[in-house]
Design a protein around this motif. Structure first.
Motif, PDB file in Angstrom:
ATOM      1  N   ARG A 192     -45.608 -65.816 -28.945  1.00 55.76           N
ATOM      2  CA  ARG A 192     -46.843 -65.938 -30.533  1.00 55.76           C
ATOM      3  C   ARG A 192     -46.735 -64.857 -31.964  1.00 55.76           C
ATOM      4  NH1 ARG A 192     -50.308 -68.935 -27.441  1.00 55.76           N
ATOM      5  NH2 ARG A 192     -50.382 -66.894 -26.423  1.00 55.76           N
ATOM      6  N   ALA A 193     -46.605 -65.117 -32.895  1.00 57.23           N
ATOM      7  CA  ALA A 193     -46.338 -63.756 -33.505  1.00 57.23           C
ATOM      8  C   ALA A 193     -48.143 -63.450 -33.974  1.00 57.23           C
ATOM      9  CB  ALA A 193     -45.345 -64.155 -35.291  1.00 57.23           C
ATOM     10  N   GLU A 194     -48.935 -63.154 -33.316  1.00 61.70           N
ATOM     11  CA  GLU A 194     -49.960 -62.970 -33.756  1.00 61.70           C
ATOM     12  C   GLU A 194     -50.483 -61.048 -33.033  1.00 61.70           C
ATOM     13  OE1 GLU A 194     -52.303 -66.374 -32.106  1.00 61.70           O
ATOM     14  OE2 GLU A 194     -51.480 -67.427 -33.182  1.00 61.70           O
ATOM     15  N   THR A 195     -51.312 -61.104 -34.443  1.00 62.05           N
ATOM     16  CA  THR A 195     -52.682 -59.602 -33.631  1.00 62.05           C
ATOM     17  C   THR A 195     -53.434 -59.588 -32.617  1.00 62.05           C
ATOM     18  OG1 THR A 195     -52.810 -59.828 -36.184  1.00 62.05           O
ATOM     19  CG2 THR A 195     -53.364 -57.965 -35.360  1.00 62.05           C
ATOM     20  N   PRO A 196     -53.318 -59.655 -31.943  1.00 57.30           N
ATOM     21  CA  PRO A 196     -54.364 -59.503 -30.036  1.00 57.30           C
ATOM     22  C   PRO A 196     -55.793 -59.972 -30.972  1.00 57.30           C
ATOM     23  CG  PRO A 196     -52.520 -58.082 -30.249  1.00 57.30           C
ATOM     24  CD  PRO A 196     -52.987 -58.394 -31.858  1.00 57.30           C
ATOM     25  N   ALA A 235     -41.091 -56.638 -35.810  1.00 53.70           N
ATOM     26  CA  ALA A 235     -41.340 -57.967 -35.905  1.00 53.70           C
ATOM     27  C   ALA A 235     -42.117 -58.950 -35.444  1.00 53.70           C
ATOM     28  CB  ALA A 235     -39.894 -58.156 -34.777  1.00 53.70           C
ATOM     29  N   ARG A 236     -43.195 -58.530 -35.144  1.00 49.04           N
ATOM     30  CA  ARG A 236     -44.145 -59.134 -34.714  1.00 49.04           C
ATOM     31  C   ARG A 236     -45.164 -59.794 -36.645  1.00 49.04           C
ATOM     32  NH1 ARG A 236     -49.723 -58.210 -35.608  1.00 49.04           N
ATOM     33  NH2 ARG A 236     -49.545 -56.168 -35.024  1.00 49.04           N
ATOM     34  N   VAL A 237     -45.178 -58.269 -37.015  1.00 47.15           N
ATOM     35  CA  VAL A 237     -45.563 -58.356 -38.399  1.00 47.15           C
ATOM     36  C   VAL A 237     -44.738 -59.021 -39.356  1.00 47.15           C
ATOM     37  CG1 VAL A 237     -46.886 -56.826 -40.306  1.00 47.15           C
ATOM     38  CG2 VAL A 237     -47.244 -56.572 -38.172  1.00 47.15           C
ATOM     39  N   TYR A 238     -43.799 -59.321 -39.182  1.00 43.52           N
ATOM     40  CA  TYR A 238     -42.813 -59.941 -40.290  1.00 43.52           C
ATOM     41  C   TYR A 238     -43.332 -61.289 -39.500  1.00 43.52           C
ATOM     42  CZ  TYR A 238     -39.017 -60.985 -43.080  1.00 43.52           C
ATOM     43  OH  TYR A 238     -39.109 -61.460 -44.819  1.00 43.52           O
ATOM     44  N   ASP A 250     -38.047 -49.613 -42.567  1.00 41.79           N
ATOM     45  CA  ASP A 250     -37.147 -50.345 -41.755  1.00 41.79           C
ATOM     46  C   ASP A 250     -37.230 -50.922 -42.729  1.00 41.79           C
ATOM     47  OD1 ASP A 250     -38.525 -49.402 -38.785  1.00 41.79           O
ATOM     48  OD2 ASP A 250     -36.137 -50.552 -38.830  1.00 41.79           O
ATOM     49  N   THR A 251     -35.987 -51.637 -43.258  1.00 40.92           N
ATOM     50  CA  THR A 251     -35.440 -53.098 -44.197  1.00 40.92           C
ATOM     51  C   THR A 251     -35.313 -54.722 -43.600  1.00 40.92           C
ATOM     52  OG1 THR A 251     -34.841 -51.371 -45.448  1.00 40.92           O
ATOM     53  CG2 THR A 251     -34.702 -54.046 -46.321  1.00 40.92           C
ATOM     54  N   VAL A 252     -35.882 -55.457 -43.215  1.00 42.87           N
ATOM     55  CA  VAL A 252     -36.699 -56.754 -42.951  1.00 42.87           C
ATOM     56  C   VAL A 252     -36.461 -57.597 -43.951  1.00 42.87           C
ATOM     57  CG1 VAL A 252     -37.481 -58.414 -41.216  1.00 42.87           C
ATOM     58  CG2 VAL A 252     -38.484 -55.872 -41.684  1.00 42.87           C
ATOM     59  N   GLY A 253     -34.671 -58.246 -44.254  1.00 40.14           N
ATOM     60  CA  GLY A 253     -35.163 -59.504 -44.724  1.00 40.14           C
ATOM     61  C   GLY A 253     -33.998 -59.467 -45.436  1.00 40.14           C
ATOM     62  N   VAL A 307     -36.595 -60.377 -35.218  1.00 45.20           N
ATOM     63  CA  VAL A 307     -37.927 -61.647 -35.806  1.00 45.20           C
ATOM     64  C   VAL A 307     -37.556 -62.832 -35.376  1.00 45.20           C
ATOM     65  CG1 VAL A 307     -38.248 -62.467 -37.239  1.00 45.20           C
ATOM     66  CG2 VAL A 307     -37.543 -60.297 -37.738  1.00 45.20           C
ATOM     67  N   LYS A 308     -36.134 -62.749 -34.942  1.00 50.88           N
ATOM     68  CA  LYS A 308     -35.670 -64.280 -34.265  1.00 50.88           C
ATOM     69  C   LYS A 308     -36.785 -64.324 -33.448  1.00 50.88           C
ATOM     70  CE  LYS A 308     -31.823 -66.982 -33.326  1.00 50.88           C
ATOM     71  NZ  LYS A 308     -30.356 -67.218 -33.343  1.00 50.88           N
ATOM     72  N   ARG A 309     -36.990 -63.818 -32.466  1.00 47.96           N
ATOM     73  CA  ARG A 309     -37.738 -64.275 -31.240  1.00 47.96           C
ATOM     74  C   ARG A 309     -38.618 -65.285 -31.367  1.00 47.96           C
ATOM     75  NH1 ARG A 309     -40.359 -60.448 -29.044  1.00 47.96           N
ATOM     76  NH2 ARG A 309     -40.755 -61.132 -27.409  1.00 47.96           N
ATOM     77  N   PHE A 310     -39.401 -64.702 -32.558  1.00 49.08           N
ATOM     78  CA  PHE A 310     -40.528 -65.783 -32.684  1.00 49.08           C
ATOM     79  C   PHE A 310     -40.834 -67.150 -33.794  1.00 49.08           C
ATOM     80  CE2 PHE A 310     -41.702 -60.666 -32.676  1.00 49.08           C
ATOM     81  CZ  PHE A 310     -43.016 -61.289 -31.363  1.00 49.08           C
ATOM     82  N   THR A 311     -39.650 -66.492 -34.907  1.00 43.41           N
ATOM     83  CA  THR A 311     -39.437 -67.731 -35.655  1.00 43.41           C
ATOM     84  C   THR A 311     -38.153 -68.756 -35.403  1.00 43.41           C
ATOM     85  OG1 THR A 311     -37.884 -66.224 -37.281  1.00 43.41           O
ATOM     86  CG2 THR A 311     -40.570 -65.623 -37.681  1.00 43.41           C
ATOM     87  N   GLY A 312     -37.036 -68.476 -34.873  1.00 46.32           N
ATOM     88  CA  GLY A 312     -36.024 -69.379 -34.072  1.00 46.32           C
ATOM     89  C   GLY A 312     -35.640 -69.471 -35.256  1.00 46.32           C
TER      90      GLY A 312
END
Lengths: 499, 499
Positions: free
Chosen positions: A12-16, B96-99, B138-141, B346-351
């Protein structure tokens, strides 16, 4: 087998729970505020200290890990060598450890400030997070209340530097010794034998802000039934003793001299009380000599800071302007900083009494106050965005950016995919003031297009038209060589009266 | 009973094992350096992000808690609701989690920088701490390698802004895809079927800096015996394949075009290799257009960054000047920053595949380099110290300080106890430039004494006397009204040539 067929679940992409992330404008506003405050601290001779975020649980002291609930109050974990470690829950306990450890290398008195995150393993709630920033200043090794007076003056200067106007805050000073004098006067003078009763009285008195004088009076007497019907047993004091305590809480007069005189009447016959009043008089005199008058600092006996470890003067900064609470009712903004003298924290380590006093600013609350008053450093303007008409033109676009940056102008190329509409939408999200457009045709003619995005946004709002704005073109063709000068001119356009 | 008689043991005043505290001058020097770097980041359009220090272990991903050793690599602990939490070990996994979490609210591409502590639950060693500061951008996207080129240019600007002179650093760029092309060329082209062998080759190649070409050659072949006699089994490749890999590592030529031509000869016949070379050519062209020539950025196939998650361009900043190591031998200072493209985090979270690229600066190493070169922001001067001749004069002393501070001069009163000798010793420890002395006699006559402590220290060193200094009095009596002007004049005296 079925188990093996399952795809691994995505994390899950969530802040704890109870944590949050800070994004651009909030980070910049907070850092600007902290920069202004720490500049004041430095001007007062305070030096920065950044201690490790992790301490041994025994050094933190207050919270001991118990086998079933090692995380009670703090985030604790065991090191490979079995030592219990924990994230610091404030910046004062680490200071005591650092001072005890490095005493020989540090000047005495040691003035230090610290800014950083602290962690509390508590139940999160609305606006209550498990990680937050503190901003502390402390003086270790100075017994004189001149150190307390200095912290109060510095706190006033720091609040003003942060953007709180004089008149919008008040620093209220009290002294634990006067409360101890009151306790002695009502027959609870022995810290050990009377520990329980003293605790009940202190906690009752500490609820003055929340319950008002009547509530405290009930808690000091028989007890009090709250709104839900729950009954809290009181201290069971006789009426004359309750009146003495209420008289103490209500002893604030028009000026420091009158307040101190009233306090002396109440507790002057006790040793510790007389000492406490004399200290308050000295603090008032020191601040008065430096022109910190009652519009900034007052002696106010109703300040009773919750923490048990204070041993002398205590102080609290409250913001006096009104805001609307959740239910739309007006209330004072309230406390944004507090502190006091704690002479026993270093002694835990060294066995030697070491006087110390200091203040902690609630960074998030002060930031909220500045936002409320519209005094946050204006969210920095977005960058100039250079649009990229086709991928083959990236080098030209990056070169344009490099030129702008070399002149100190914040600038970026659009690095995503998409047509002009998408690029301008991106520029909009970035709150970009100016877009630079350069295509094949422009290169051939040695020109660039500049778009004034702020003007564009104003015109699009179809608010009452302003002839002065309209006189300026929202898009402009400029010679390539005039890039920096023309972008600067467009950035300098003013639309202050807008929206 | 004996147990109850024992006094509670005092807690040890010790930084936990592997942690450290940062004091005044170090904090200020580091913050000045980080301020210069983040200003460059901002000028490139990057926004700050401060994510929570604590993440769920599942979001961090790499390290999974195991029942016996929950702390393997990270500091982990279980929340009340059983969720495993951990302190972040870098700033990339949280990004990655925040994005993934806030994608809708963020611009795309999203450029962000972050500065903050990270924690590693590793065995500490000399100069190796379990908490340290990272500074990432970092630059994401953005799929385009223009984003990689931009990071390389920004890294060069950031190093120069921090105080590393052009010529003292070099940014070396390589591409994982070219290495993947090499692996394909030697028959290890399948990431899954050949995973083991590919891993052995990658790890061998990554030891080039440490073991040199001969060591890598052995590891790619039969294996290698180290100095202690321990034998590491090699990849067992045939000689022609080893030569291909060594040719790749040695493919750096005089300029980017020649290097890319050499690489194309080696891997141009493989799809992924050709793609990698084309990307390197594009990066070189983009940087060249912005005048980042080979004195700042080079294509260098010998850069193989350790982390497995890079998928495209990788880059490393190394400082090229020599220092003496522990044994007095000259060696290059080496790497201070590195990064690359990681399209799968990021794919880990979103697929969904999300391109990303970024750099991390080793803050402590860069700070050490600046110290080595004598380019640290000069340790800020200590405060003016106002001596207190007797306690009754504290108000006057604090008022003098307040006057100085109001004019922006850093000043403090001596708050400890002790005679003039002790106070001047304190001033010395504070590296104070000027002491102000005011006693009863001075007040009566409306004057103050100023002591030039820097001159005093120089004279005390009995170094070759300098007539220009001696012409200035080390102590000066001034009219009270001239306090600020005279202190300013004394602070402005210059002793640059000294010591």
């Amino acid at each position: 087998m079925a188990k093996d067929d399952r795809k691994p679940r995505r994390p899950r992409a969530e802040t704890p729970r109870g944590f949050r992330d800070w994004f651009g404008p909030d980070v910049l506003a907070r850092d600007a505020m902290l920069g202004a405050i720490t500049e004041v601290y430095r001007r007062y001779g305070f030096d920065p200290l950044e201690s490790s975020a992790i301490e041994t649980v025994e050094a933190l002291g207050k919270f001991l890990p118990d086998v079933d609930r090692p995380n009670e109050g703090v985030f604790a974990f065991q090191d490979d060598d079995e030592t219990w470690l924990a994230l610091r829950y404030d910046l004062t306990a680490p200071l005591a450890r650092v001072y005890a450890q490095h005493q020989r290398d540090l000047p005495t008195p040691y003035r230090r400030y610290a800014v950083g995150p602290v962690w509390r393993n508590e139940k999160p709630g609305p606006g209550r997070f498990r990680q937050f920033t503190q901003c502390d200043a402390d003086t270790v090794g100075a017994a004189s209340v001149a150190a307390d007076a200095e912290i109060c003056a510095m706190l006033a200067d720091a609040l003003e530097a942060a953007g709180i106007a004089r008149g919008d805050y008040l620093i209220r000073v009290n002294n634990r010794k006067v409360l101890n004098g009151v306790l002695e006067a009502i027959g609870l003078g022995d810290p050990e034998a009377d520990a329980h009763a003293r605790g009940v009285v202190s906690r009752s008195v500490d609820k003055l802000d929340k319950l008002g004088p009547e509530g405290v009076r009930l808690l000091l007497g028989e007890g009090r039934k709250d709104e839900s019907g729950d009954f809290t047993k009181g201290a069971g004091l006789a009426p004359d003793r309750i009146e003495l305590i209420m008289g103490f809480l209500d002893a604030r007069r028009d000026d420091a001299a009158a307040t101190c005189a009233a306090l002396r009447d109440l507790v002057g016959h006790t040793g510790v009380g007389a000492e406490g009043v004399a200290e308050l008089e000295e603090i008032a005199a020191l601040l008065d000599a430096q022109s910190y008058g009652p519009e900034r600092v007052v002696i106010d006996p109703s300040v009773v800071r919750g923490l048990g470890y204070y041993t002398g003067p205590v102080y609290e900064a409250e913001l006096t302007f009104e805001i609307l609470d959740d239910k739309g009712r007006k209330r004072q903004f309230g406390s944004v900083a507090g502190g006091g003298r704690y002479d026993d924290l270093v002694k835990r380590f060294t066995g030697q009494s070491t006087p110390a006093t200091g203040v902690s600013i609630g960074v998030d609350r002060l930031l909220a106050a500045l936002r409320e008053k519209g005094r946050l450093a204006e969210a920095a303007q977005g960058p100039v965005v250079v649009c990229v008409m086709d991928r083959a033109r990236m080098a030209q676009a990056q070169t344009i950016c490099a030129e702008l940056r070399r002149e100190g102008i914040r600038a970026e190329v659009f690095l995503g995919g998409g047509n002009m509409g998408r690029q301008l939408k991106y520029a909009d999200k970035r709150q970009s003031p100016v877009a630079v457009i350069e295509g094949e045709d422009e290169t051939a003619r040695g020109v660039l297009q500049l778009k004034d995005l702020r003007l564009g946004a104003l015109l699009a709002q179809s608010i009452e038209s302003n002839e002065a704005w309209k006189a300026q073109p929202a898009q402009l063709e400029i010679p390539r060589a005039e890039l920096v000068a023309q972008v600067r001119a467009m950035l300098a356009r003013r639309y202050d009266g807008a929206a």
